[in-house]
Write a protein that holds these residues in place. Structure first.
Motif, mmCIF file in Angstrom:
data_model
loop_
_atom_site.group_PDB
_atom_site.id
_atom_site.type_symbol
_atom_site.label_atom_id
_atom_site.label_comp_id
_atom_site.label_asym_id
_atom_site.label_seq_id
_atom_site.Cartn_x
_atom_site.Cartn_y
_atom_site.Cartn_z
ATOM 1 N N ALA A 6 -19.273 6.589 -123.155
ATOM 2 C CA ALA A 6 -18.292 6.933 -122.082
ATOM 3 C C ALA A 6 -16.800 6.461 -122.628
ATOM 4 N N ARG A 7 -16.029 6.961 -121.593
ATOM 5 C CA ARG A 7 -14.337 6.452 -121.878
ATOM 6 C C ARG A 7 -13.942 5.749 -120.711
ATOM 7 N N LEU A 8 -13.067 4.680 -120.833
ATOM 8 C CA LEU A 8 -12.681 4.062 -119.743
ATOM 9 C C LEU A 8 -11.354 4.906 -119.034
ATOM 10 N N VAL A 9 -11.704 5.160 -117.823
ATOM 11 C CA VAL A 9 -10.565 5.856 -117.034
ATOM 12 C C VAL A 9 -9.707 4.813 -116.434
ATOM 13 N N ALA A 10 -10.323 3.668 -115.775
ATOM 14 C CA ALA A 10 -9.611 2.700 -115.067
ATOM 15 C C ALA A 10 -10.518 1.371 -114.955
ATOM 16 N N PHE A 11 -9.886 0.275 -114.900
ATOM 17 C CA PHE A 11 -10.654 -0.934 -114.942
ATOM 18 C C PHE A 11 -9.897 -1.907 -113.440
ATOM 19 N N ASP A 12 -10.778 -2.200 -112.918
ATOM 20 C CA ASP A 12 -10.361 -3.219 -111.509
ATOM 21 C C ASP A 12 -10.707 -4.844 -112.042
ATOM 22 N N ALA A 13 -9.732 -5.523 -112.400
ATOM 23 C CA ALA A 13 -10.061 -7.026 -112.919
ATOM 24 C C ALA A 13 -10.385 -7.699 -111.714
ATOM 25 N N THR A 14 -10.200 -7.356 -110.283
ATOM 26 C CA THR A 14 -10.597 -8.092 -109.255
ATOM 27 C C THR A 14 -12.003 -8.081 -109.117
ATOM 28 N N THR A 15 -12.623 -6.980 -108.959
ATOM 29 C CA THR A 15 -13.970 -6.699 -108.593
ATOM 30 C C THR A 15 -14.620 -6.421 -110.184
ATOM 31 N N TYR A 16 -14.368 -6.459 -111.311
ATOM 32 C CA TYR A 16 -14.749 -6.264 -112.509
ATOM 33 C C TYR A 16 -15.714 -5.065 -112.717
ATOM 34 N N THR A 17 -15.080 -3.811 -112.113
ATOM 35 C CA THR A 17 -15.600 -2.621 -112.052
ATOM 36 C C THR A 17 -14.808 -1.635 -112.986
ATOM 37 N N ALA A 18 -15.310 -0.637 -113.323
ATOM 38 C CA ALA A 18 -14.728 0.387 -114.140
ATOM 39 C C ALA A 18 -14.957 1.667 -113.674
ATOM 40 N N THR A 19 -13.871 2.656 -113.558
ATOM 41 C CA THR A 19 -14.170 4.030 -113.769
ATOM 42 C C THR A 19 -14.433 4.652 -114.917
ATOM 43 N N VAL A 20 -15.531 5.354 -115.104
ATOM 44 C CA VAL A 20 -15.916 5.750 -116.489
ATOM 45 C C VAL A 20 -16.114 7.182 -116.731
ATOM 46 N N ARG A 21 -15.661 7.854 -117.780
ATOM 47 C CA ARG A 21 -16.106 9.390 -117.957
ATOM 48 C C ARG A 21 -17.078 9.396 -118.923
ATOM 49 N N PRO A 22 -18.298 9.789 -118.675
ATOM 50 C CA PRO A 22 -19.323 10.043 -119.761
ATOM 51 C C PRO A 22 -18.920 10.996 -120.751
ATOM 52 N N ASP A 23 -19.333 10.515 -121.959
ATOM 53 C CA ASP A 23 -18.927 11.677 -123.242
ATOM 54 C C ASP A 23 -19.435 12.923 -122.915
ATOM 55 N N GLY A 24 -18.987 14.045 -123.264
ATOM 56 C CA GLY A 24 -19.119 15.673 -123.150
ATOM 57 C C GLY A 24 -18.866 16.033 -121.612
ATOM 58 N N SER A 25 -18.496 15.196 -120.863
ATOM 59 C CA SER A 25 -18.045 15.780 -119.628
ATOM 60 C C SER A 25 -16.423 15.609 -119.317
ATOM 61 N N ALA A 26 -16.119 16.791 -118.878
ATOM 62 C CA ALA A 26 -14.715 17.074 -118.843
ATOM 63 C C ALA A 26 -14.096 16.313 -117.439
#
Length: 68
Positions: A6-26
């Motif tokens: 996947a590609r990283l869209v955003a990262f939240d350092a407070t909760t240590y979570t990431a918003t990701v976009r899977p490869d092959g998905s627009a």
């Protein structure tokens, strides 16, 4: 163990979570936990990621395990 790229869209350092976009998905994005072994400074938008999505292929079970 199933692995997803996947590609990283955003990262939240407070909760240590990431918003990701899977490869092959627009447009599809989802939130995933991030391994604390990955330094927050390395988690900038656009980075490539590997996610362990477990055996059930449920996005809530996903964990980011590598970034490059």
């Amino acid at each position: 163990m199933a692995i997803l790229r996947a590609r990283l869209v955003a990262f939240d350092a407070t909760t240590y979570t990431a918003t990701v976009r899977p490869d092959g998905s627009a447009t599809a994005v989802f939130s995933a936990a991030v391994s604390r072994a990955l330094p927050a400074a390395e988690l900038v938008p656009g980075r490539r990621l590997l996610l362990d999505i477990g055996d059930h292929h449920h996005p809530a079970d996903a964990v980011v395990i590598a970034a490059w």
